[in-house]
Scaffold this active site. Structure first.
Site, PDB file in Angstrom:
ATOM      1  N   CYS A  61      -0.888 -21.231 -20.101  1.00  0.00           N
ATOM      2  CA  CYS A  61       0.403 -21.749 -19.632  1.00  0.00           C
ATOM      3  C   CYS A  61       0.234 -22.148 -18.178  1.00  0.00           C
ATOM      4  CB  CYS A  61       1.497 -20.693 -19.792  1.00  0.00           C
ATOM      5  SG  CYS A  61       3.105 -21.187 -19.107  1.00  0.00           S
TER       6      CYS A  61
ATOM      7  N   GLY B 186       2.962 -20.926 -15.944  1.00  0.00           N
ATOM      8  CA  GLY B 186       2.809 -19.475 -15.892  1.00  0.00           C
ATOM      9  C   GLY B 186       1.693 -19.054 -14.958  1.00  0.00           C
TER      10      GLY B 186
ATOM     11  N   HIS C 236      10.182 -17.854 -14.750  1.00  0.00           N
ATOM     12  CA  HIS C 236       9.065 -16.968 -15.070  1.00  0.00           C
ATOM     13  C   HIS C 236       9.340 -15.555 -14.562  1.00  0.00           C
ATOM     14  CE1 HIS C 236       6.055 -19.940 -16.471  1.00  0.00           C
ATOM     15  NE2 HIS C 236       6.754 -20.759 -15.695  1.00  0.00           N
TER      16      HIS C 236
ATOM     17  N   GLU D 141       5.640 -17.488 -24.023  1.00  0.00           N
ATOM     18  CA  GLU D 141       6.483 -18.602 -23.594  1.00  0.00           C
ATOM     19  C   GLU D 141       7.775 -18.708 -24.398  1.00  0.00           C
ATOM     20  OE1 GLU D 141       4.774 -22.367 -22.462  1.00  0.00           O
ATOM     21  OE2 GLU D 141       2.767 -21.628 -22.926  1.00  0.00           O
TER      22      GLU D 141
ATOM     23  N   CYS E 230       5.839 -28.318 -17.897  1.00  0.00           N
ATOM     24  CA  CYS E 230       4.648 -27.764 -18.537  1.00  0.00           C
ATOM     25  C   CYS E 230       3.437 -28.262 -17.766  1.00  0.00           C
ATOM     26  CB  CYS E 230       4.558 -28.173 -19.997  1.00  0.00           C
ATOM     27  SG  CYS E 230       3.010 -27.642 -20.776  1.00  0.00           S
TER      28      CYS E 230
END
Length: 289
Positions: free
Chosen positions: A230, A233, A172, A221, A75
């Site tokens: 994110c 992301g 992703h 997510e 993260c």
């Protein structure tokens, strides 16, 4: 069990941070879910656990649990909050630390303006490592890369739903849209996540290219739904945009929670992410057994 915690946010992506440097709390999935619950617990997108290093050359370990209680690999916004936390709590006096996550070692750097830069490591394109199972799918060549049309899934205009796939330590799928705000993220996100080609699930990014140095991004997510930002992301979207020939090497990513700056010099180089990290409040809470 009664435990102290810190509530933090990075570009609106919010976290409960737990100090486990003196010993593991041993929380269950149900207890992580309780902490993340916005009605009965503290409320957060993810729970971050700060743990003592277990290997030479590493300053800390870093565990991440989603709001659904499941542990995940990475993260980016959380990593910035991690750095702010260990620095402000006196757990380190260094402006640069190395942190072990589930999948990789992160380099975190505190900037003079208070923002934090995270060396997010190398993007992963090997389909098996993402993981992405292309069985039954035919790639569409685009510039020096490819997109993948997802079976039995069409865009709102009836065209095939073509995604670029990449891992930033977590999987992703990046989908180009004309208008990020008008995109039905809450509907499309779960449909993409349910595709069998993503055996470990996937974070779904909806990217609008504003210019070669700016994008708008919304991300649905795993285990959390759409979040205000994110970090991984944002990195995945910029990497995909660069490989598709749409973006330059330094890009501002505008999310609902704020702006992140992503830099990637190309193949064989790490992705750098810079953005804010803020402490919201400290507290303590009794967790049900």
């Amino acid at each position: 069990m009664h435990i102290p915690f810190t509530k933090m946010q990075g570009a609106g992506n919010d976290f409960v941070v737990l100090d486990e440097t003196q010993g593991r709390l041993g929380l269950s999935s149900a207890q992580y879910r309780f902490l993340a619950d916005r009605h009965f617990g503290v409320g957060a997108d993810q729970i971050l656990s700060v743990r003592a290093a277990s290997a030479p050359g590493i300053d800390f370990e870093y565990a991440i649990h989603n709001a659904d209680g499941g542990e995940v690999e990475h993260c980016g916004n959380g990593a910035r909050c991690f750095m702010r936390f260990v620095h402000s709590r006196g757990l380190t006096a260094q402006n640069s630390v190395r942190v072990q996550t589930m999948e990789r070692v992160l380099q975190l750097n505190m900037q003079e303006d208070g923002r934090v830069t995270v060396d997010m490591g190398l993007p992963v394109f090997d389909l098996a490592q993402i993981p992405f199972d292309p069985q039954g799918l035919q790639p569409i060549a685009t510039d020096s890369w490819q997109k993948w049309p997802l079976a039995q899934l069409e865009s709102a205009q009836g065209a095939m739903f073509n995604v670029a796939v990449v891992s930033m330590g977590n999987p992703h799928a990046v989908y180009l849209v004309d208008d990020a705000e008008a995109t039905p993220v809450a509907t499309l996100g779960p449909r993409v996540q349910s595709q069998p080609c993503f055996p470990n699930g996937v974070n779904v990014g909806f990217m609008q290219v504003v210019s070669r140095s700016q994008i708008k991004l919304r991300v649905y997510e795993r285990g959390a739904g759409e979040t205000l930002a994110c970090g991984t992301g944002a990195c995945a979207a910029v990497v995909a945009g660069i490989r598709l020939g749409l973006l330059d090497s330094k890009v501002d990513v505008d999310t609902h929670g704020g702006r992140l700056t992503i830099e990637w010099a190309g193949m064989g180089q790490p992705v750098l992410m810079t953005g804010p990290a803020t402490t919201v409040f400290d507290g303590s809470i009794t967790i049900p057994d």
